[in-house]
Write an enzyme that holds these catalytic residues in place. Structure first.
Site, mmCIF file in Angstrom:
data_model
loop_
_atom_site.group_PDB
_atom_site.id
_atom_site.type_symbol
_atom_site.label_atom_id
_atom_site.label_comp_id
_atom_site.label_asym_id
_atom_site.label_seq_id
_atom_site.Cartn_x
_atom_site.Cartn_y
_atom_site.Cartn_z
ATOM 1 N N LYS A 204 15.984 18.918 93.453
ATOM 2 C CA LYS A 204 16.311 19.899 94.378
ATOM 3 C C LYS A 204 17.637 19.849 95.103
ATOM 4 O O LYS A 204 17.654 18.574 95.402
ATOM 5 C CB LYS A 204 14.883 20.164 95.366
ATOM 6 N N SER B 165 24.898 33.527 86.650
ATOM 7 C CA SER B 165 24.875 32.056 86.808
ATOM 8 C C SER B 165 25.014 31.614 88.274
ATOM 9 O O SER B 165 25.275 32.458 89.047
ATOM 10 C CB SER B 165 25.691 31.308 85.784
ATOM 11 N N THR C 33 18.199 31.445 87.335
ATOM 12 C CA THR C 33 19.591 31.572 86.808
ATOM 13 C C THR C 33 19.809 30.196 86.086
ATOM 14 O O THR C 33 18.926 29.489 85.838
ATOM 15 C CB THR C 33 20.786 31.975 87.717
ATOM 16 N N TYR C 34 21.070 30.062 85.730
ATOM 17 C CA TYR C 34 21.278 28.908 85.024
ATOM 18 C C TYR C 34 22.578 28.397 85.752
ATOM 19 O O TYR C 34 23.646 28.958 86.284
ATOM 20 C CB TYR C 34 21.744 29.053 83.439
ATOM 21 N N GLY D 35 27.502 37.267 88.812
ATOM 22 C CA GLY D 35 26.754 38.319 88.274
ATOM 23 C C GLY D 35 25.741 39.350 89.149
ATOM 24 O O GLY D 35 25.993 39.051 90.301
ATOM 25 N N ALA D 36 24.640 39.655 88.527
ATOM 26 C CA ALA D 36 23.469 40.377 89.354
ATOM 27 C C ALA D 36 22.961 39.427 90.437
ATOM 28 O O ALA D 36 22.916 39.808 91.517
ATOM 29 C CB ALA D 36 22.535 40.693 88.284
ATOM 30 N N ALA D 37 23.181 38.111 90.228
ATOM 31 C CA ALA D 37 22.576 37.351 91.424
ATOM 32 C C ALA D 37 23.351 37.233 92.455
ATOM 33 O O ALA D 37 23.129 36.860 93.665
ATOM 34 C CB ALA D 37 22.484 35.617 90.932
#
Length: 116
Positions: free
Chosen positions: A9, A25, A57-58, A73-75
């Site tokens: 984390k 990502s 995500t990655y 992107g969408a994130a």
């Protein structure tokens, strides 16, 4: 049987960029990735402390020592620059392995830098 355990984390980092026109990502300063044991392309869960959003995500490697935390992107629609997020990765292991496993937890400073 396998169970899912928190592997690592990065606790309370500040979003420095949000790039909507990207494939997708999260770009993370490579120093933070190393400290948390994260690998490029590894799946991570993102928790946004400012608005309660949670998404998956990655990881993409970001430049070292920059403190970069960029949602792509969408994130990018789930955050605002300056939001505080928590980045969590998980691993599958047996209950026996989990009993002795110690996750890597990183507490960066307010500039997303590692604290000595």
């Amino acid at each position: 049987m396998q169970i899912t355990i928190m592997k690592s984390k990065i606790h309370r980092v500040k979003v420095t960029q949000a790039e909507l026109n990207y494939v997708g990502s999260i770009t993370i300063d490579e120093d933070l990735m190393d400290a948390a044991g994260l690998l490029e392309n590894e799946q991570v869960h993102i928790v946004n402390n400012n608005n309660g959003e949670r998404f998956v995500t990655y990881v993409i490697k970001g430049e070292r020592k920059t403190g970069m935390i960029c949602l792509n992107g969408a994130a990018a629609r789930k955050v605002q620059i300056g939001d505080i997020v928590i980045i969590i990765s998980y691993a599958s292991m047996t209950p026996e392995e989990a009993k002795s496993f110690k996750p890597m937890v990183v507490f960066p400073d307010h500039n997303n830098q590692l604290v000595a």
